[in-house]
Design a protein around this motif. Structure first.
Motif, PDB file in Angstrom:
ATOM      1  N   ASP A  44       0.815  -1.218   0.000  1.00  0.00           N
ATOM      2  CA  ASP A  44       0.000   0.000   0.000  1.00  0.00           C
ATOM      3  C   ASP A  44       0.849   1.268   0.000  1.00  0.00           C
ATOM      4  O   ASP A  44       0.677   2.152  -0.842  1.00  0.00           O
ATOM      5  N   ALA A  45       1.750   1.380   0.969  1.00  0.00           N
ATOM      6  CA  ALA A  45       2.551   2.599   1.081  1.00  0.00           C
ATOM      7  C   ALA A  45       3.614   2.671  -0.010  1.00  0.00           C
ATOM      8  O   ALA A  45       3.971   3.764  -0.464  1.00  0.00           O
ATOM      9  N   LEU A  46       4.120   1.506  -0.439  1.00  0.00           N
ATOM     10  CA  LEU A  46       5.092   1.508  -1.534  1.00  0.00           C
ATOM     11  C   LEU A  46       4.475   2.092  -2.797  1.00  0.00           C
ATOM     12  O   LEU A  46       5.090   2.924  -3.480  1.00  0.00           O
ATOM     13  N   LEU A  47       3.262   1.659  -3.121  1.00  0.00           N
ATOM     14  CA  LEU A  47       2.579   2.177  -4.309  1.00  0.00           C
ATOM     15  C   LEU A  47       2.251   3.656  -4.149  1.00  0.00           C
ATOM     16  O   LEU A  47       2.424   4.444  -5.091  1.00  0.00           O
ATOM     17  N   ALA A  48       1.757   4.041  -2.972  1.00  0.00           N
ATOM     18  CA  ALA A  48       1.390   5.436  -2.743  1.00  0.00           C
ATOM     19  C   ALA A  48       2.603   6.347  -2.885  1.00  0.00           C
ATOM     20  O   ALA A  48       2.533   7.419  -3.508  1.00  0.00           O
ATOM     21  N   HIS A  49       3.721   5.913  -2.322  1.00  0.00           N
ATOM     22  CA  HIS A  49       4.929   6.733  -2.393  1.00  0.00           C
ATOM     23  C   HIS A  49       5.439   6.831  -3.828  1.00  0.00           C
ATOM     24  O   HIS A  49       5.817   7.920  -4.297  1.00  0.00           O
ATOM     25  N   ALA A  50       5.450   5.705  -4.538  1.00  0.00           N
ATOM     26  CA  ALA A  50       5.912   5.720  -5.922  1.00  0.00           C
ATOM     27  C   ALA A  50       5.018   6.602  -6.792  1.00  0.00           C
ATOM     28  O   ALA A  50       5.501   7.324  -7.671  1.00  0.00           O
ATOM     29  N   LEU A  51       3.700   6.558  -6.550  1.00  0.00           N
ATOM     30  CA  LEU A  51       2.782   7.431  -7.285  1.00  0.00           C
ATOM     31  C   LEU A  51       3.051   8.901  -6.960  1.00  0.00           C
ATOM     32  O   LEU A  51       3.030   9.765  -7.844  1.00  0.00           O
ATOM     33  N   ALA A  52       3.289   9.186  -5.678  1.00  0.00           N
ATOM     34  CA  ALA A  52       3.578  10.560  -5.265  1.00  0.00           C
ATOM     35  C   ALA A  52       4.822  11.083  -5.977  1.00  0.00           C
ATOM     36  O   ALA A  52       4.863  12.224  -6.458  1.00  0.00           O
ATOM     37  N   VAL A  53       5.850  10.251  -6.041  1.00  0.00           N
ATOM     38  CA  VAL A  53       7.093  10.648  -6.712  1.00  0.00           C
ATOM     39  C   VAL A  53       6.846  10.884  -8.202  1.00  0.00           C
ATOM     40  O   VAL A  53       7.319  11.865  -8.772  1.00  0.00           O
ATOM     41  N   ARG A  54       6.076   9.988  -8.822  1.00  0.00           N
ATOM     42  CA  ARG A  54       5.769  10.156 -10.249  1.00  0.00           C
ATOM     43  C   ARG A  54       5.029  11.471 -10.494  1.00  0.00           C
ATOM     44  O   ARG A  54       5.306  12.181 -11.457  1.00  0.00           O
TER      45      ARG A  54
END
Length: 266
Positions: A44-54
């Motif tokens: 969950d947080a891995l995806l959220a963080h990667a999306l935030a960075v993108r």
């Protein structure tokens, strides 16, 4: 556009330059939860963080470190109250008593209130650091409601008898692209696994799935066979999420007056 957008990795002068160019911050939130035998527990947080960075790299702004903790461990969690929670406990070699009501020492209501206060704290911190727009990126879907509640509370706040000047918003991603990807928003299935393959390569191991393709992995909820997940599909979905999310974020940055009314949807 500078390459580094992760707040905690940047020097002060880099942060000032990036914030003055685009005073937007993305706050990823997630949890530690079972995501099938093939995905990491921090999906969950891995995806959220990667999306935030993108998003930050695509349209400006910065990404805060992900928030992994604080949510209610007794509500909205596959490990605690999912239909196949016993299978999770067995796979993780944990006793059922670890997930019994009361184990966390605080009631679900108290846990929710504490988490909402924590999210409000994050917004206040973002405003104190000079941002004009703060956006929660919720990797764990139930957290979107808590994020919106925190945004609403912040929206009501007064600072020296003036309304807050920072605009807030929250999204998970799949709700923004449902017209194109109606299968989105699953749990550890085709959708989330494809996003993991695209955004966090190397962390998902498809070989951990059952050998029999007809056997559904424990607590995997999916509209399409999870074995069909691919990084290519994930990249296309991510590109559209980023496009639509950043459009909404930049509109809040450039037209803040449109988001000050009571009843604004977060």
């Amino acid at each position: 556009m500078q390459n580094e957008v992760q707040y905690e990795r940047m020097l002060p002068r880099q942060i000032v330059a990036a914030r003055e160019a685009c005073p937007v911050v993305y706050i990823p939130i997630g949890t530690i939860e079972w995501h099938g035998p093939h995905n990491p527990l921090g999906t969950d947080a891995l995806l959220a963080h990667a999306l935030a960075v993108r998003c930050a790299k695509a349209a400006g702004g910065l990404a805060f470190p992900p928030l992994w903790y604080g949510e209610s461990r007794e509500e909205g969690l596959m490990d605690a109250n999912g239909a196949e929670r016993e299978g999770i406990w067995q796979a993780m070699n944990l006793p059922a008593s670890n997930f019994a009501p009361g184990y966390m020492r605080f009631s679900p209501q108290e846990q929710v209130a504490s988490y909402n206060h924590l999210l409000l704290h994050c917004l206040l911190q973002a405003q104190s650091l000079g941002f004009k727009v703060a956006t929660f990126v919720a990797g764990h879907y139930p957290l979107i409601d808590h994020a919106r509640a925190a945004c609403s509370l912040f929206h009501q706040a007064r600072f020296n008898n003036r309304r807050a000047q920072m605009i807030t918003w929250a999204f998970t991603g799949h709700e923004l692209v449902r017209d194109v990807y109606p299968e989105g928003g699953d749990h550890a299935g085709f959708w989330e696994t494809s996003l993991m393959l695209a955004l966090c390569p190397g962390l998902t191991d498809m070989n951990e799935l059952p050998a029999d393709p007809q056997q559904r992995p424990v607590s995997v909820i999916t509209a399409e066979p999870v074995r069909n997940a691919s990084a290519e599909y994930g990249e296309k979905a991510v590109a559209l999420i980023v496009e639509r999310a950043t459009k909404r974020v930049l509109d809040r940055l450039h037209n803040p007056q449109a988001y000050y009314e009571h009843g604004v949807r977060f």
